[in-house]
Design an enzyme around this catalytic site. Structure first.
Site, mmCIF file in Angstrom:
data_model
loop_
_atom_site.group_PDB
_atom_site.id
_atom_site.type_symbol
_atom_site.label_atom_id
_atom_site.label_comp_id
_atom_site.label_asym_id
_atom_site.label_seq_id
_atom_site.Cartn_x
_atom_site.Cartn_y
_atom_site.Cartn_z
ATOM 1 N N CYS A 35 -8.562 -4.683 -14.120
ATOM 2 C CA CYS A 35 -9.452 -4.636 -12.601
ATOM 3 C C CYS A 35 -10.219 -5.664 -12.080
ATOM 4 C CB CYS A 35 -10.182 -2.606 -12.769
ATOM 5 S SG CYS A 35 -9.676 -2.547 -10.896
ATOM 6 N N HIS B 45 -4.766 0.220 -13.451
ATOM 7 C CA HIS B 45 -4.732 0.330 -14.561
ATOM 8 C C HIS B 45 -4.139 0.338 -15.452
ATOM 9 C CE1 HIS B 45 -9.556 1.246 -12.777
ATOM 10 N NE2 HIS B 45 -9.035 0.399 -11.916
ATOM 11 N N GLU C 212 -5.170 1.831 -18.754
ATOM 12 C CA GLU C 212 -5.198 3.054 -19.403
ATOM 13 C C GLU C 212 -5.377 3.928 -17.959
ATOM 14 O OE1 GLU C 212 -7.092 0.874 -17.383
ATOM 15 O OE2 GLU C 212 -8.315 2.033 -16.441
#
Lengths: 252, 208
Positions: B83, B188, B190
């Site tokens: 990001c 993202h 994650e």
């Protein structure tokens, strides 16, 4: 192409999932972390926890719930309910929330939204608005779980919140919440067409067609639902298949 | 193998750390210590919020920018920016004024401006990747793989060859960049469930 998001919402009270009808009559519906894992595995696009714990001593329970979820679910998590200070937001983000939703505190002091957005970034600030129709084409904001009228016009308020730095608007129709009669699509469309940020439609989902209508008629970027998923009426995958069949872009 | 996730006050790293630990099968180091970063075998730079704030957050950690340069540029350790951590790889960011980036990927970080005014900003949610250049870190994430984005600015790369993947949001949005031992994702991993965990596993095995 950006997909329309399906967001299961879990009402959490003192660390347990509950779901009320019209903000009353709470029914126990399980452990939030276990529920979150089920939704994660089912392909929910985001998760939302609404902490409805009233007593101060039980407020800390939400941080444990968020921590437990963030360690096991690798998907976006929004947490709302009782978010009043920058410190509340910081603690939720540190526990593992990706976004926080601000409701009553924004009504009391709109600048709070600007402060939160500057400090943490607009991407993690959702402003939740609870609105009721007061006349055709007019909606007013209510706080305190829908009990307290504010005299504030919901559409103008949404625009102001976005101008102050909200990254997203979570619009709940108090007329529809818990009724299973469908979203208030006129409200959602009126707001969504005037703001630059995404609108999440909330309140009233009873059937999978309601989700489709929320996007087609309500112009929502995301649809939030609680009870239809909790009580096993529909699976997230069924909701997605239904929306895809209706021509709405969803993540498989 | 030491994986260092740089902690410079930009948001929560618990979820990111857990995702890396799950794929590494071992603990990862969440650290604000420049020496630990300089010594790490792999470096991850996350980042949420505004470009300038993230830049300032890194600068506040005495010696961190030098440590990052030493690990990534001098030693060639595999680097993953996520990001705003990816955006910082650019020459500059134009969010709230002009701020310098690391200059690792030529180009500037500009506002997302969809051609269709009905499309919303932030670009928030799941969007499909279009792979521009095959890369080991993107292995298994083919065209059409949905990943989770939340941002209002993106890296407009000067050299199209640095763009590994893009997404469409009323125009092309840079989704992943890469050069030498460096990769960055605007999305993202994650937060991208199975696809994101796959990418993280790829990064942990990557030998540039």
């Amino acid at each position: 192409m950006l997909k329309i998001r399906i967001i299961p919402c879990l009402d959490v009270h003192a660390g347990r999932v509950v779901k009320g009808v019209r903000f009353a009559d709470l029914v126990d519906a399980g452990d939030p972390v276990e529920q979150a894992k089920i939704y994660d595995a089912a392909g929910a696009d985001e998760l939302c926890f609404l902490d409805i714990t009233a007593s101060h001593e039980n407020r800390e329970t939400i941080y444990d719930v968020v921590r437990g979820t963030a360690e096991q679910c690798f998907m976006p998590l929004t947490v709302g309910g009782g978010v009043r200070t920058v410190e509340d937001i910081r603690k939720l983000l540190l526990a593992g929330a990706d976004k926080v939703s601000i409701n009553t505190a924004a009504v009391h002091r709109p600048e709070f939204v600007a402060e939160a957005s500057e400090r943490f970034g607009a991407q993690c600030i959702v402003v939740a608005i609870d609105a009721k129709a007061t006349a055709p084409g007019t909606w007013e904001i209510f706080t305190h779980g829908g009990r307290k009228a504010t005299g504030i016009d919901a559409v103008a308020w949404a625009e102001r919140m976005v101008a102050l730095g909200a990254g997203e608007i979570l619009m709940t129709s108090m007329d529809r919440d818990g009724t299973k009669a469908g979203f208030d699509n006129a409200l959602n469309r009126t707001v969504a067409d005037r703001i630059r940020t995404p609108l999440i439609a909330s309140g009233g989902v009873g059937t999978l067609d309601h989700l489709v209508d929320g996007v087609r008629e309500g112009h929502a970027s995301a649809v939030l639902a609680a009870s239809i998923f909790h009580f096993g009426e529909y699976r997230v995958s069924e909701a997605k298949a239904h929306m895809a069949a209706a021509g709405i872009p969803v993540r498989p | 193998m030491t994986v260092a996730i740089i902690d410079y006050g930009s948001g929560n790293l618990r979820s990111a750390a857990k995702a890396f630990e799950r794929q590494a099968g071992a603990p990862v180091l969440v650290t604000s210590d420049p020496d630990a970063v300089a010594r790490a075998d792999r470096v991850v730079l996350p980042g949420v919020g505004a470009f300038g704030d993230c830049r300032r957050g890194l600068e506040k950690l005495d010696g961190m920018l030098d440590a990052l340069t030493e690990a990534v540029v001098a030693k060639g350790r595999p680097f993953l920016g996520i990001c705003v951590g990816m955006q910082l790889m650019a020459d500059a960011g134009l969010e709230h004024g002009r701020h310098p980036g690391f200059g690792w990927i030529g180009g500037e970080v500009r506002e997302v401006t969809p051609s269709d005014p009905a499309l919303k900003v932030p670009h928030m949610g799941w969007n499909a990747l279009t792979v521009r250049r095959a890369h080991p870190v993107l292995d298994g994430l083919g065209d059409g793989t949905d990943v989770y984005f939340v941002h209002s600015y993106h890296l407009a790369a000067r050299d199209a060859g640095d763009v590994l993947a893009a997404a469409d949001h009323g125009g092309s949005i840079t989704a992943a960049v890469g050069r030498d031992n460096m990769v960055g994702t605007q999305f993202h991993p994650e937060k991208s469930q199975a696809a994101g965990l796959r990418l993280i596993g790829n990064f942990l095995r990557w030998s540039p």
